[in-house]
Design a protein around this motif. Structure first.
Motif, mmCIF file in Angstrom:
data_model
loop_
_atom_site.group_PDB
_atom_site.id
_atom_site.type_symbol
_atom_site.label_atom_id
_atom_site.label_comp_id
_atom_site.label_asym_id
_atom_site.label_seq_id
_atom_site.Cartn_x
_atom_site.Cartn_y
_atom_site.Cartn_z
ATOM 1 N N PRO A 69 0.838 -1.206 0.000
ATOM 2 C CA PRO A 69 0.000 0.000 0.000
ATOM 3 C C PRO A 69 0.872 1.255 0.000
ATOM 4 O O PRO A 69 2.076 1.208 0.199
ATOM 5 N N VAL A 70 0.211 2.374 -0.173
ATOM 6 C CA VAL A 70 0.904 3.657 -0.177
ATOM 7 C C VAL A 70 1.518 3.881 1.204
ATOM 8 O O VAL A 70 0.971 3.458 2.219
ATOM 9 N N HIS A 71 2.643 4.538 1.226
ATOM 10 C CA HIS A 71 3.335 4.799 2.490
ATOM 11 C C HIS A 71 2.397 5.507 3.471
ATOM 12 O O HIS A 71 1.868 6.573 3.158
ATOM 13 N N PRO A 72 2.170 4.945 4.669
ATOM 14 C CA PRO A 72 1.162 5.509 5.577
ATOM 15 C C PRO A 72 1.589 6.818 6.240
ATOM 16 O O PRO A 72 0.756 7.512 6.804
ATOM 17 N N TYR A 73 2.865 7.184 6.194
ATOM 18 C CA TYR A 73 3.327 8.360 6.920
ATOM 19 C C TYR A 73 3.616 9.553 6.002
ATOM 20 O O TYR A 73 4.236 10.507 6.426
ATOM 21 N N HIS A 74 3.168 9.495 4.764
ATOM 22 C CA HIS A 74 3.389 10.635 3.880
ATOM 23 C C HIS A 74 2.380 11.748 4.193
ATOM 24 O O HIS A 74 1.352 11.524 4.817
ATOM 25 N N LYS A 75 2.700 12.951 3.754
ATOM 26 C CA LYS A 75 1.801 14.080 4.001
ATOM 27 C C LYS A 75 0.550 13.903 3.159
ATOM 28 O O LYS A 75 0.629 13.556 1.986
ATOM 29 N N PRO A 76 -0.614 14.154 3.750
ATOM 30 C CA PRO A 76 -1.848 14.019 2.981
ATOM 31 C C PRO A 76 -1.943 15.094 1.902
ATOM 32 O O PRO A 76 -1.411 16.189 2.040
ATOM 33 N N LYS A 77 -2.655 14.772 0.830
ATOM 34 C CA LYS A 77 -2.817 15.712 -0.279
ATOM 35 C C LYS A 77 -4.175 16.390 -0.179
ATOM 36 O O LYS A 77 -5.130 15.833 0.348
ATOM 37 N N GLY A 78 -4.270 17.588 -0.714
ATOM 38 C CA GLY A 78 -5.540 18.296 -0.752
ATOM 39 C C GLY A 78 -5.940 18.824 0.612
ATOM 40 O O GLY A 78 -5.124 19.307 1.377
ATOM 41 N N ALA A 79 -7.234 18.721 0.913
ATOM 42 C CA ALA A 79 -7.767 19.251 2.168
ATOM 43 C C ALA A 79 -7.753 18.211 3.288
ATOM 44 O O ALA A 79 -8.340 18.430 4.337
ATOM 45 N N ALA A 80 -7.090 17.087 3.068
ATOM 46 C CA ALA A 80 -7.066 16.035 4.082
ATOM 47 C C ALA A 80 -6.183 16.440 5.255
ATOM 48 O O ALA A 80 -5.221 17.187 5.107
#
Length: 77
Positions: free
Chosen positions: A38-49
């Motif tokens: 899965p996508v790395h869980p600790y990356h910065k969220p994108k958009g308004a998340a």
């Protein structure tokens, strides 16, 4: 002591083929893990998340010895 050249050549060919297949299998496995993981869980969220989590749960400061041991075994602290 008699050394058979044919035996040694077949052993060397076997070792080379075995090494190539081993490298191919490990490379294929690492590629498959990269594709499926899965996508790395600790990356910065994108958009308004927003990423929200509780960093440190409330540590029992004045609890009994049993509570402190339970806390240690539960959280490892």
């Amino acid at each position: 002591m008699v050394l058979s050249l044919r035996k040694w050549v077949s052993r060397i060919v076997f070792a080379i083929i075995f090494s190539m297949l081993l490298i191919l299998a490990t490379g294929g496995y690492s590629w498959l893990v990269d594709v499926i993981s899965p996508v790395h869980p600790y990356h910065k969220p994108k958009g308004a998340a927003m990423k929200v989590f509780q960093a440190d749960p409330m540590i029992p400061g004045n609890g009994s010895l049993a509570d402190r041991l339970r806390w240690f075994y539960w959280y490892g602290e």
